[in-house]
Write an enzyme that holds these catalytic residues in place. Sequence first.
Site, PDB file in Angstrom:
ATOM      1  N   TYR A  97     -19.866  -3.292  19.296  1.00 24.36           N
ATOM      2  CA  TYR A  97     -20.089  -2.449  18.116  1.00 24.36           C
ATOM      3  C   TYR A  97     -21.008  -3.135  17.100  1.00 24.36           C
ATOM      4  CZ  TYR A  97     -16.826   1.167  19.539  1.00 24.36           C
ATOM      5  OH  TYR A  97     -16.213   2.204  20.204  1.00 24.36           O
ATOM      6  N   GLU A 191      -1.187 -12.463  40.594  1.00 23.27           N
ATOM      7  CA  GLU A 191      -2.171 -11.485  40.128  1.00 23.27           C
ATOM      8  C   GLU A 191      -1.566 -10.291  39.412  1.00 23.27           C
ATOM      9  OE1 GLU A 191      -3.909  -8.902  43.179  1.00 23.27           O
ATOM     10  OE2 GLU A 191      -2.615  -9.864  44.655  1.00 23.27           O
ATOM     11  N   ASP A 243      -1.170 -10.457  47.079  1.00 26.94           N
ATOM     12  CA  ASP A 243      -0.871  -9.535  48.171  1.00 26.94           C
ATOM     13  C   ASP A 243      -1.614  -9.932  49.445  1.00 26.94           C
ATOM     14  OD1 ASP A 243       0.576  -7.969  46.368  1.00 26.94           O
ATOM     15  OD2 ASP A 243      -1.148  -6.676  45.912  1.00 26.94           O
TER      16      ASP A 243
END
Length: 362
Positions: A97, A191, A243
């Site tokens: 911004y 994670e 995983d």
Amino acid sequence: MGTKQDETKRKLEELGNMLLKQIQNGENPFMDIPIRALSNVNFNSETGLIELGDATSKRFFFNIAHIRKFVQTVQAAAIAKELVEVDKHLSLRQVFYAMRRTIPGTKIDVVDEQTESNQAIEDLELITENPRELLHINANKNGAAAGKITIKDKGDIIDWSKLGSGGWAIPSNTENIEFKKIEAKFVIYMEKAAMWERLHEDRVWEKMNCVIIASQGQATRGIRRLLQRMNDELKLPVYVLTDFDPWGWYIFSVLKFGSISLAHESERLAIPNAKFLGLTAEDIKKYGLEKQKIKFTERDKSRITQMKEYDWFKSNKEWQKQFEGMKKFAGKVELDALVTKGISFISDKYLPEKFKQKSWID
């Protein structure tokens, strides 16, 4: 001897003075930008790190293809210099911004999307050889920690073992954290925040005398730097829990070897001796998780093929075996599937067995 802040300010001033001199000499102002691409990345087998090569490209102000990025990088530098001078920080979103203004006399904005301001900041890191954190630009907080460690942060003493169910919220900049008291013997990084919640509620960090740290997906730079410092300064081994999934394995790869896009930061972010503790092809069979398979997408298949050929995996027989096992299985399995064996199965059986049998992968 100057502080890191003084050095950062000096580098930013050098950039400004260089451009000013080029203009005064009637030259076409330019910056040399190191190329961040696989073609300019090397794997150093001695250090175990992905390193950025020497190739650079020149970015000129008077070039229709370069001018937009040139202006964006200069604007990012101006904001960083002000932040360093007043010793304040902005988030990546806030910098977007701050840069999003219309160029006088035109209807053109300096940046339209945050990806543009992020890119300009990354280029500035390369030019000044200073990480974003030293430029006083931070990312959002995205991680939690718990365990037998006491730190000092901004003058406050914080005991990670006494912070309730939420743990310690890991800040974007972990460079100046002071480690005061260490009882933990190792670190488990995961994670997923949901998996951290499971281990924290089961007080795994207390039972196994360790630290548990999580992000939500790919680890932020603040988390990666914290892990690297704990490994390097405190000599705590780091184990990565993910995983059975190409993307989880890529998270491990980034933590251990570094990333292609941040190859210039490998020395302060990567952990060459990190070990993989997550689900393997053998675990799927051992714990009867075949029915929990999530079928591969074409994107998943492509990711495995790509990773298999990375220099840092190519000569590793164990990882090549895992890639082949995943391809043959033709699917992925999440750690969350272990809940089918019991609510606290991962805490009571999976992790203790892994450590007892030293069942991890380098």
